[in-house]
Write an enzyme that holds these catalytic residues in place. Structure first.
Site, PDB file in Angstrom:
ATOM      1  CE  LYS A   1      -2.058  -1.915   3.614  1.00  0.00           C
ATOM      2  NZ  LYS A   1      -2.097  -3.331   3.380  1.00  0.00           N
TER       3      LYS A   1
ATOM      4  CD  GLU B   1      -8.897  -4.516  -7.567  1.00  0.00           C
ATOM      5  OE1 GLU B   1      -9.144  -4.001  -8.656  1.00  0.00           O
ATOM      6  OE2 GLU B   1      -9.460  -4.156  -6.512  1.00  0.00           O
TER       7      GLU B   1
ATOM      8  CE  LYS C   1      -6.339  -2.423   3.478  1.00  0.00           C
ATOM      9  NZ  LYS C   1      -6.841  -3.423   4.409  1.00  0.00           N
TER      10      LYS C   1
ATOM     11  N   GLY D   1      -5.657 -12.368   3.003  1.00  0.00           N
ATOM     12  CA  GLY D   1      -5.497 -13.814   2.859  1.00  0.00           C
ATOM     13  C   GLY D   1      -4.504 -14.152   1.767  1.00  0.00           C
TER      14      GLY D   1
HETATM   15  N1  LIG Z   1      -1.470 -10.505   3.842  1.00  0.00           N
HETATM   16  C1  LIG Z   1      -2.538  -9.980   3.274  1.00  0.00           C
HETATM   17  O1  LIG Z   1      -3.616 -10.524   3.353  1.00  0.00           O
HETATM   18  C2  LIG Z   1      -2.409  -8.690   2.500  1.00  0.00           C
HETATM   19  C3  LIG Z   1      -3.548  -8.150   1.873  1.00  0.00           C
HETATM   20  C4  LIG Z   1      -3.418  -6.999   1.081  1.00  0.00           C
HETATM   21  C5  LIG Z   1      -2.173  -6.385   0.961  1.00  0.00           C
HETATM   22  N2  LIG Z   1      -1.098  -6.922   1.634  1.00  0.00           N
HETATM   23  C6  LIG Z   1       0.200  -6.249   1.477  1.00  0.00           C
HETATM   24  O2  LIG Z   1       1.037  -7.105   0.710  1.00  0.00           O
HETATM   25  C7  LIG Z   1       2.392  -6.968   1.135  1.00  0.00           C
HETATM   26  C8  LIG Z   1       2.937  -8.338   1.529  1.00  0.00           C
HETATM   27  O3  LIG Z   1       2.174  -8.823   2.611  1.00  0.00           O
HETATM   28  P1  LIG Z   1       2.480 -10.251   3.260  1.00  0.00           P
HETATM   29  O4  LIG Z   1       1.322 -10.567   4.121  1.00  0.00           O
HETATM   30  O5  LIG Z   1       2.911 -11.188   2.207  1.00  0.00           O
HETATM   31  O6  LIG Z   1       3.718  -9.885   4.189  1.00  0.00           O
HETATM   32  P2  LIG Z   1       4.801 -10.902   4.810  1.00  0.00           P
HETATM   33  O7  LIG Z   1       4.253 -12.277   4.876  1.00  0.00           O
HETATM   34  O8  LIG Z   1       5.310 -10.240   6.030  1.00  0.00           O
HETATM   35  O9  LIG Z   1       5.964 -10.921   3.688  1.00  0.00           O
HETATM   36  C9  LIG Z   1       6.665  -9.764   3.358  1.00  0.00           C
HETATM   37  C10 LIG Z   1       7.742 -10.133   2.376  1.00  0.00           C
HETATM   38  O10 LIG Z   1       8.387  -8.919   1.962  1.00  0.00           O
HETATM   39  C11 LIG Z   1       9.798  -9.070   2.126  1.00  0.00           C
HETATM   40  N3  LIG Z   1      10.383  -7.763   2.392  1.00  0.00           N
HETATM   41  C12 LIG Z   1      10.163  -6.968   3.447  1.00  0.00           C
HETATM   42  N4  LIG Z   1      10.891  -5.843   3.327  1.00  0.00           N
HETATM   43  C13 LIG Z   1      11.584  -5.936   2.168  1.00  0.00           C
HETATM   44  C14 LIG Z   1      12.522  -5.143   1.500  1.00  0.00           C
HETATM   45  N5  LIG Z   1      12.917  -3.986   2.028  1.00  0.00           N
HETATM   46  N6  LIG Z   1      13.018  -5.565   0.304  1.00  0.00           N
HETATM   47  C15 LIG Z   1      12.652  -6.746  -0.212  1.00  0.00           C
HETATM   48  N7  LIG Z   1      11.773  -7.574   0.379  1.00  0.00           N
HETATM   49  C16 LIG Z   1      11.256  -7.180   1.560  1.00  0.00           C
HETATM   50  C17 LIG Z   1       9.944 -10.012   3.288  1.00  0.00           C
HETATM   51  O11 LIG Z   1      11.231 -10.567   3.311  1.00  0.00           O
HETATM   52  P3  LIG Z   1      11.855 -11.119   4.696  1.00  0.00           P
HETATM   53  O12 LIG Z   1      10.902 -12.182   5.161  1.00  0.00           O
HETATM   54  O13 LIG Z   1      13.168 -11.616   4.281  1.00  0.00           O
HETATM   55  O14 LIG Z   1      11.891  -9.930   5.641  1.00  0.00           O
HETATM   56  C18 LIG Z   1       8.848 -11.024   2.958  1.00  0.00           C
HETATM   57  O15 LIG Z   1       9.296 -11.918   1.957  1.00  0.00           O
HETATM   58  C19 LIG Z   1       2.392  -5.974   2.297  1.00  0.00           C
HETATM   59  O16 LIG Z   1       2.721  -4.708   1.804  1.00  0.00           O
HETATM   60  C20 LIG Z   1       0.943  -6.016   2.789  1.00  0.00           C
HETATM   61  O17 LIG Z   1       0.536  -4.808   3.379  1.00  0.00           O
HETATM   62  C21 LIG Z   1      -1.178  -8.051   2.375  1.00  0.00           C
END
Ligand SMILES: NC(=O)c1ccc[n+]([C@@H]2O[C@H](COP(=O)([O-])OP(=O)(O)OC[C@H]3O[C@@H](n4cnc5c(N)ncnc54)[C@H](OP(=O)(O)O)[C@@H]3O)[C@@H](O)[C@H]2O)c1
Length: 343
Positions: A127, A151, A226, A319
């Site tokens: 975001k 999206e 958001k 999710g």
């Molecule tokens: N989870 C949801 O349901 C959801 C829904 C909508 C949007 N989002 C958004 O989607 C994104 C990912 O969410 P997630 O739930 O997948 O998070 P997550 O499980 O915490 O995974 C984050 C990933 O990003 C990597 N990362 C963090 N900082 C980084 C950097 N500076 N450079 C390169 N890679 C980096 C992390 O690597 P390391 O593990 O090595 O730190 C990890 O692989 C977030 O921005 C979140 O707000 C998530």
């Protein structure tokens, strides 16, 4: 379509899982053959293969501890600086699914700009860059005639932005109001069923809805981010957090919930935005309000429009596969746009 993926957590893995499971359908129905040429994370660096990484091996590596577990074979390259990795990749699309930073948008914002300089399309789940620098990103995309999609950033794969920006184009959206954070909606739903706040929060964390550090959710900042995205994209107005009144759910007591129930009402964390400003705050809704029946981790958004009146969308707002799907839907939009341009 050659893809670079930054971030291989919940969302990145959900996306890769969908590509693996739907490979045949994507090829047959949409003539889309996506190839992940690179994946990068903060702690495990970059991984690259010019002809494509094996999706099952990627998912196995993540389950076994991270990208370093990906088998070494001919052509696999590791350990580049992420910007250099983007510049050298010759990929078509960058997917940004790394951690959100709502204060600076970095380093994801720089990654996206680097991708546009390298004439790639960009899709975000993150975001931060959209909430803080939508205009700059849009201008950068425009300059190189590439597509910017995001999206996943609002309501995950429930197509809130496709509805507001694509399907409703030509009908002016006057305001938007909804439940934009699944964690807090889950906690409030549980509290209405008699569970105290700390237990409801612990349950939300156990189910994977809440972050380990849940402050962004329960203090309202995730929903506020958001709203900034809706303001920037739907109203084309640059608002900042200072233009929003943000109150989370941490002040709501068991007694507040009992009082609301006795009055035939329920608490919801309502996010509301107009071109002038907005708010995120707990609101007592009569049970007859359509948002009152949106329970657990579901999200909802009502768009008030000039031509179509109110339109309400309800669906998952988070999710693994639900958010991965938003990335896939955006990829298909880009693929169709490219295919149409070539015809
Ligand atoms: N989870 C949801 O349901 C959801 C829904 C909508 C949007 N989002 C958004 O989607 C994104 C990912 O969410 P997630 O739930 O997948 O998070 P997550 O499980 O915490 O995974 C984050 C990933 O990003 C990597 N990362 C963090 N900082 C980084 C950097 N500076 N450079 C390169 N890679 C980096 C992390 O690597 P390391 O593990 O090595 O730190 C990890 O692989 C977030 O921005 C979140 O707000 C998530």
């Amino acid at each position: 379509v050659k893809i670079l993926l930054i971030g291989f957590g919940v969302v990145g893995q959900g996306f890769v899982e969908l590509l693996r499971d739907k490979a045949q359908e994507l090829a047959q129905r949409y003539h889309l053959r996506p190839v992940i040429v690179g994946v990068a994370t903060r702690s495990q660096g970059t991984l690259f293969h010019p002809e494509g990484l094996n999706l099952s091996h990627l998912l196995d590596a993540a389950a076994a501890g991270g990208l370093r577990q990906y088998p070494d074979s001919e052509g696999v390259q590791r350990g580049e600086d992420i910007k250099t990795w983007i510049q050298r990749s010759e990929a078509d699309v960058l997917i940004e699914a790394s951690a959100t930073n709502l204060e600076t948008g970095q380093p994801a914002l720089d990654y996206c700009m680097t991708a546009f300089e390298a004439e790639m399309h960009v899709i975000l789940a993150n975001k931060g860059p959209i909430a803080l620098a939508y205009n700059e990103l849009r201008a950068a995309a425009h300059m190189v005639k590439r597509v910017l999609r995001f999206e996943a950033t609002v309501m995950a794969g429930t197509p809130s932005l496709a509805l507001a920006l694509d399907a409703l184009a030509g009908s002016t959206v006057l305001e938007a109001r909804g439940i934009l954070n699944g964690t807090t909606n889950y906690i409030l739903t549980q509290m209405h069923q008699g569970q105290p706040y700390p237990e409801a929060l612990a349950e939300a964390q156990r189910l994977g809805y809440a972050e380990t550090d849940p402050r962004g959710d329960v203090e309202g900042w995730d929903a506020a981010g958001k709203l900034l995205i809706l303001a920037a994209t739907v109203f084309e107005t640059r608002l900042t957090m200072h233009d929003l009144q943000v109150t989370g759910i941490t002040g709501i007591t068991t007694q507040d919930i009992i009082d609301a129930k006795q009055a035939g009402e329920c608490y919801k964390l309502i996010a509301h935005i107009t071109p002038q400003g907005g708010s995120v705050q707990p609101v007592r809704l009569p049970l007859s309000d359509p948002l009152a029946s949106v329970s657990n981790a579901l999200n909802a958004l009502t768009l008030k429009t000039d031509v179509m009146g109110d339109i309400t969308l309800i669906g998952p707002g988070a999710g693994r596969r639900q958010t991965g799907f938003a990335l896939l839907a955006d990829l298909l939009v880009i693929h169709r746009t490219q295919a149409a341009a070539l015809e």
